[in-house]
Design a protein around this motif. Sequence first.
Motif, PDB file in Angstrom:
ATOM      1  N   LEU A 395      31.262  16.979   4.046  1.00 12.90           N
ATOM      2  CA  LEU A 395      31.181  18.270   3.747  1.00 12.90           C
ATOM      3  C   LEU A 395      32.128  19.176   3.885  1.00 12.90           C
ATOM      4  O   LEU A 395      32.837  19.895   4.313  1.00 12.90           O
ATOM      5  CB  LEU A 395      30.871  18.967   5.735  1.00 12.90           C
ATOM      6  N   TYR A 396      31.615  20.279   3.021  1.00 14.04           N
ATOM      7  CA  TYR A 396      32.374  21.430   1.939  1.00 14.04           C
ATOM      8  C   TYR A 396      32.918  21.121   1.324  1.00 14.04           C
ATOM      9  O   TYR A 396      34.076  22.162   1.120  1.00 14.04           O
ATOM     10  CB  TYR A 396      32.333  22.690   3.335  1.00 14.04           C
ATOM     11  N   LEU A 397      33.621  20.276   1.393  1.00 13.61           N
ATOM     12  CA  LEU A 397      35.165  20.004   0.502  1.00 13.61           C
ATOM     13  C   LEU A 397      34.690  20.078  -1.229  1.00 13.61           C
ATOM     14  O   LEU A 397      35.559  20.797  -1.049  1.00 13.61           O
ATOM     15  CB  LEU A 397      34.897  17.760   0.178  1.00 13.61           C
ATOM     16  N   MET A 398      33.335  20.123  -1.648  1.00 11.47           N
ATOM     17  CA  MET A 398      33.999  20.887  -2.938  1.00 11.47           C
ATOM     18  C   MET A 398      33.872  22.280  -2.384  1.00 11.47           C
ATOM     19  O   MET A 398      33.895  22.745  -4.615  1.00 11.47           O
ATOM     20  CB  MET A 398      32.384  20.270  -3.359  1.00 11.47           C
ATOM     21  N   ALA A 399      33.237  22.726  -1.840  1.00  8.94           N
ATOM     22  CA  ALA A 399      33.297  24.312  -1.710  1.00  8.94           C
ATOM     23  C   ALA A 399      34.361  24.516  -2.150  1.00  8.94           C
ATOM     24  O   ALA A 399      34.322  25.788  -2.435  1.00  8.94           O
ATOM     25  CB  ALA A 399      32.241  24.178  -0.853  1.00  8.94           C
ATOM     26  N   ILE A 400      34.760  23.823  -0.836  1.00  4.11           N
ATOM     27  CA  ILE A 400      36.388  24.414  -0.362  1.00  4.11           C
ATOM     28  C   ILE A 400      37.429  24.080  -1.441  1.00  4.11           C
ATOM     29  O   ILE A 400      38.284  25.065  -2.318  1.00  4.11           O
ATOM     30  CB  ILE A 400      37.301  23.769   0.344  1.00  4.11           C
ATOM     31  N   ASN A 401      37.160  23.342  -2.709  1.00  4.55           N
ATOM     32  CA  ASN A 401      37.521  22.385  -4.162  1.00  4.55           C
ATOM     33  C   ASN A 401      37.485  24.438  -5.228  1.00  4.55           C
ATOM     34  O   ASN A 401      38.500  24.830  -6.349  1.00  4.55           O
ATOM     35  CB  ASN A 401      37.528  21.829  -3.887  1.00  4.55           C
ATOM     36  N   SER A 402      36.351  24.557  -5.059  1.00  2.00           N
ATOM     37  CA  SER A 402      35.899  25.381  -5.803  1.00  2.00           C
ATOM     38  C   SER A 402      37.039  26.683  -5.821  1.00  2.00           C
ATOM     39  O   SER A 402      36.480  27.643  -6.497  1.00  2.00           O
ATOM     40  CB  SER A 402      34.183  25.465  -5.657  1.00  2.00           C
ATOM     41  N   LEU A 403      36.217  27.507  -4.039  1.00  2.00           N
ATOM     42  CA  LEU A 403      36.362  28.487  -4.351  1.00  2.00           C
ATOM     43  C   LEU A 403      38.409  28.176  -3.834  1.00  2.00           C
ATOM     44  O   LEU A 403      38.970  29.548  -4.368  1.00  2.00           O
ATOM     45  CB  LEU A 403      36.455  29.153  -2.807  1.00  2.00           C
ATOM     46  N   ALA A 404      38.713  27.381  -3.963  1.00  2.00           N
ATOM     47  CA  ALA A 404      40.117  27.171  -4.082  1.00  2.00           C
ATOM     48  C   ALA A 404      40.299  27.406  -5.746  1.00  2.00           C
ATOM     49  O   ALA A 404      41.546  28.217  -6.383  1.00  2.00           O
ATOM     50  CB  ALA A 404      41.266  25.913  -3.567  1.00  2.00           C
ATOM     51  N   LEU A 405      39.511  27.223  -6.510  1.00  2.00           N
ATOM     52  CA  LEU A 405      40.384  27.252  -7.818  1.00  2.00           C
ATOM     53  C   LEU A 405      40.245  29.007  -8.861  1.00  2.00           C
ATOM     54  O   LEU A 405      41.100  28.936  -9.155  1.00  2.00           O
ATOM     55  CB  LEU A 405      38.742  26.814  -8.789  1.00  2.00           C
ATOM     56  N   ALA A 406      38.927  30.188  -8.141  1.00  2.00           N
ATOM     57  CA  ALA A 406      38.784  30.922  -8.265  1.00  2.00           C
ATOM     58  C   ALA A 406      39.950  31.716  -7.598  1.00  2.00           C
ATOM     59  O   ALA A 406      39.778  32.530  -7.809  1.00  2.00           O
ATOM     60  CB  ALA A 406      37.320  30.904  -7.280  1.00  2.00           C
ATOM     61  N   THR A 407      40.347  31.423  -6.287  1.00  2.00           N
ATOM     62  CA  THR A 407      41.746  32.326  -5.346  1.00  2.00           C
ATOM     63  C   THR A 407      42.987  31.843  -5.368  1.00  2.00           C
ATOM     64  O   THR A 407      43.441  32.466  -4.956  1.00  2.00           O
ATOM     65  CB  THR A 407      40.504  32.270  -4.364  1.00  2.00           C
ATOM     66  N   LEU A 408      43.098  31.174  -4.978  1.00  2.00           N
ATOM     67  CA  LEU A 408      43.955  30.272  -4.203  1.00  2.00           C
ATOM     68  C   LEU A 408      44.891  29.883  -5.509  1.00  2.00           C
ATOM     69  O   LEU A 408      46.430  29.978  -5.670  1.00  2.00           O
ATOM     70  CB  LEU A 408      43.737  29.091  -3.189  1.00  2.00           C
TER      71      LEU A 408
END
Length: 670
Positions: A395-408
């Motif tokens: 759950l949400y692993l791809m989503a959090i990684n996608s967000l990390a690429l954009a902001t973290l």
Amino acid sequence: MGTCISKTAQPDIGTSEAEEKTNSMSVTKASYKITVKTGDQKGAGTDVNVYIILHGKGIKTNESKLDNFFKNDFERGKVDTFSFDSEVDISEVQRIELRRDNCGLYSNWYVDWIEVTIGKKNITFIFPAMKWIKANGRYFFHHETCLPQNDLFLESRKLELQTIQAEYQLKVHIPGLPAQVKKLPEDEKFSFHYKVTVALKGLKLKGESFKLMLTNGIEWENVDDVKTTYTKAFGVPQGSKDFNDNAKFGRQRLSSLNSLLIELCTKIPQNFGVTEDMIKDFLENKTMKQAMDGKKLFIVDLAILEDCPTKRKDLVMTCPLALFYFNDSNRLMPIAIQLFQKKGPGNPVFLPSDPKYTWMSAKMWYNLADSTYHQAVTHLNNTHLMMEGINPHFLYLMAINSLALATLIDPGGIIDNNSNAGIEGHFHIIRKSLPFWKLDLHGTLPEDLKRRGVFDESVLTGAYHMRDDALLLYDAIKTYVEKYVLLYYSTDSSLTADYELQSWGAELVKSRDDGGVGILGVPGDGKFKTADQLVLTLTSIIYTCSAGHAAANFQQYDEYGSPFNYPYYLSGVPPKDKSPVTEETILKSIPNREILLQIMIITKILSEKATKSLGDFEKQFIVDPKAVKVVEEFRQTLHEVGKTIESRNKKREYSYDWLLPKAIPNAISI
């Protein structure tokens, strides 16, 4: 493992291999109750017309419209119940067929699950969905669990797999790093509730940060001034309570964020300038050889950070070696630190007997390297990035990684601006780690502990809390996986015949340049011939995506929030000799208020558990009664593990709560 209960979504392909046909004989009407749970993702609700067909063995109902008169059905996050009668009496609903049109203002629709209850028999069949339903396609959801070679609906299954493969293609977004999904699939995006919860936390902390800078300025007045940042909104990080404490520094190696680096020391490396005379006063009247023979001497070597680039030319990154002694009071104590790999006059070995703040400075510059390795390899690479390519079904692993690429981990992002290494330094370390990281060694907890000489509980007895608790969880997960795998792969031939599973194994070892995951050390080189090979692979993945990530993640605020305890950013230069260092120099080296608050905001958010605990799954894909029983046994085992850890914590001088099962999420979702 390929099963019929995985997500299913296909265009209409007509009747299956089972040659289903509508029973046209005149029979007493059967009644069916249909319960539908619409997801809570943004835009998940719909106003379209929805139709359903129930399939049994060789029979199916006519298509029925799901609609409650004068009711707004299929609203986001809601559960709706419908009923209809049919002349077709199905004793076991094996699959359902769903479609929608494109009518209405809001046509998108995300379905969590569907239940079908047969009226007179009062038997309920559960059909997990977890899918966006697109217009004018036909979607099949199965109740039975089976291997692909035994699937009665084989053609629809093959088409399903082709659709999923098209949506989940992998790509190396950052050269030299693990592969990630090319584009985040709709089904993998955060739920609306999750996004709002995380966003509100961030806004609250940013507001608090702005107020603190406005009130107190950017620079520190004294050491105690740092404590003014620990307001009610942030809380007091545990690490701030142990200022310049050697025992705390030792505990960080065993029960903190980066507890998988320490190794049993059997020989001093040639490039480490430590000698017998230097450390004899810290060995409790033992010689160095006696300490080694008694398995009381330990080492951490962060050579991987050598030549690590930094964000700016005036920032420094160390690549230290450190020696630790496990004393008779069962405490791991630091006894020597060399901040760079090449020994020499300008790179001394620092000792606890050095001037107070000189020794403190050496520990801080060591921890700068440790925190950088933690964030780059232990946390970002080994859990987040590596696991996305291995298995997207968390759950949400791809989503959090996608967000990390954009902001973290983007240029000018949080890591880039608030660490000595910056993103290029972090990527440099990850690239150096990938050629030697192996799933069956570094990614398998017992083997990794054996590799470092710290598997046996007679080593670091009563102090290595992370190891002791993690092994309980690893064994619980392994037992769960073994039972589950053997339900469906009772023979090795059934495993080798599962072409979906074998294709997955091949993808794990396939080069990243060719669209694969490129993982080293997959048992059988991705060709699973025995259940043991599959069990080891799955256990390592599940452990990493739950307990492994929890150990590397949820203490972040408690450690990073204290700049004297676990700095991620240091100004100036490390000490080059034994000259006394002043408290003022220490104060000037830590990040200013603005940078520290940025670090505190992100680590506070990352330290918040936002999803359900291990074993309490958000998405219920498991409906096979035999498999459900295995899951229940797993939950009971986790309950017992929790009791054991709680009992241990009562006896520990410092409790370790991070691997309590209730504190571990099911997946890497933050």
